[in-house]
Design a protein around this motif. Sequence first.
Motif, PDB file in Angstrom:
ATOM      1  N   UNK A   1      29.406  54.322  44.078  1.00  0.00           N
ATOM      2  CA  UNK A   1      28.870  54.312  45.602  1.00  0.00           C
ATOM      3  C   UNK A   1      29.318  53.005  46.352  1.00  0.00           C
ATOM      4  N   UNK A   2      29.114  51.870  45.776  1.00  0.00           N
ATOM      5  CA  UNK A   2      29.591  50.461  46.480  1.00  0.00           C
ATOM      6  C   UNK A   2      31.070  50.495  46.576  1.00  0.00           C
ATOM      7  N   UNK A   3      31.697  51.060  45.480  1.00  0.00           N
ATOM      8  CA  UNK A   3      33.304  50.989  45.620  1.00  0.00           C
ATOM      9  C   UNK A   3      33.843  51.949  46.542  1.00  0.00           C
ATOM     10  N   UNK A   4      33.187  53.082  46.627  1.00  0.00           N
ATOM     11  CA  UNK A   4      33.608  53.902  47.868  1.00  0.00           C
ATOM     12  C   UNK A   4      33.477  53.664  49.110  1.00  0.00           C
ATOM     13  N   UNK A   5      32.299  52.688  49.223  1.00  0.00           N
ATOM     14  CA  UNK A   5      31.948  52.412  50.500  1.00  0.00           C
ATOM     15  C   UNK A   5      33.067  51.320  50.842  1.00  0.00           C
TER      16      UNK A   5
ATOM     17  N   UNK B   1      34.722  45.926  42.101  1.00  0.00           N
ATOM     18  CA  UNK B   1      33.796  47.077  41.594  1.00  0.00           C
ATOM     19  C   UNK B   1      34.385  48.309  40.968  1.00  0.00           C
ATOM     20  N   UNK B   2      35.677  48.637  41.238  1.00  0.00           N
ATOM     21  CA  UNK B   2      36.129  49.597  40.488  1.00  0.00           C
ATOM     22  C   UNK B   2      36.238  49.075  38.937  1.00  0.00           C
ATOM     23  N   UNK B   3      36.804  47.941  38.772  1.00  0.00           N
ATOM     24  CA  UNK B   3      36.899  47.675  37.212  1.00  0.00           C
ATOM     25  C   UNK B   3      35.417  47.937  36.515  1.00  0.00           C
TER      26      UNK B   3
END
Length: 215
Positions: A64-68, A193-195
């Motif tokens: 969720x944080x990465x998508x934001x 975040x994605x990693x």
Amino acid sequence: METNTPLNYDTRALIACTDCDLLIQAPQLKPAETTNSTALCPRCNAVLFKQVNHSVSRTLALAIAAFFMLLLANAFPILTLQIGSESISCSIFGAAETLYQQDMWYLSVIIIITTIITPALQLLILLYLLIPIALGKRPQFIIVPMKIFNALHPWSMIEVFMLGILISLSKLMGMARIEPDVALWSIAILMLLLTATLSTFNPKKIWQLLTPAPQ
């Protein structure tokens, strides 16, 4: 706290140990609320796989944080160049559009695919799979999203794009005044975040949903 346990074996699944080439029945790790469990090979004690406590909720929060951050990275400029009295802002879409206008459409397509479409699809698939699981439900479709997710993994190149930005900045520092913008910091945070999201994601939990519960 972590416990290393070759626990109850599931007769419906097999797993291979890459260290000693032993094919064994997959250990069925008991769910733990406060500890992480590790399945070990009975022959060489190599780690077969790990069951991380609350891995679904951790991965979901990171996704969720990465998508934001991905939305911010595409909604704002990466940086602003100040050359004399002229100011030029550059965004991801702007960079792709400029390359397209200069007849480098293949680079434009690569940027769009590797820095926008692929990360967005990866995160959307994770959200589609993990949100129902976090709510105690089963996603309606599992096989196709998981196959797409695995196929997309080599095409996610946020870190390559970030490296290109840093190299460009080092070359432009003597030519213009550079002001980092929101998207630059968003891309840097998105990369981390994605990693973290991909490293905490446990595909085994998803595939287990396809296995009928024992009677």
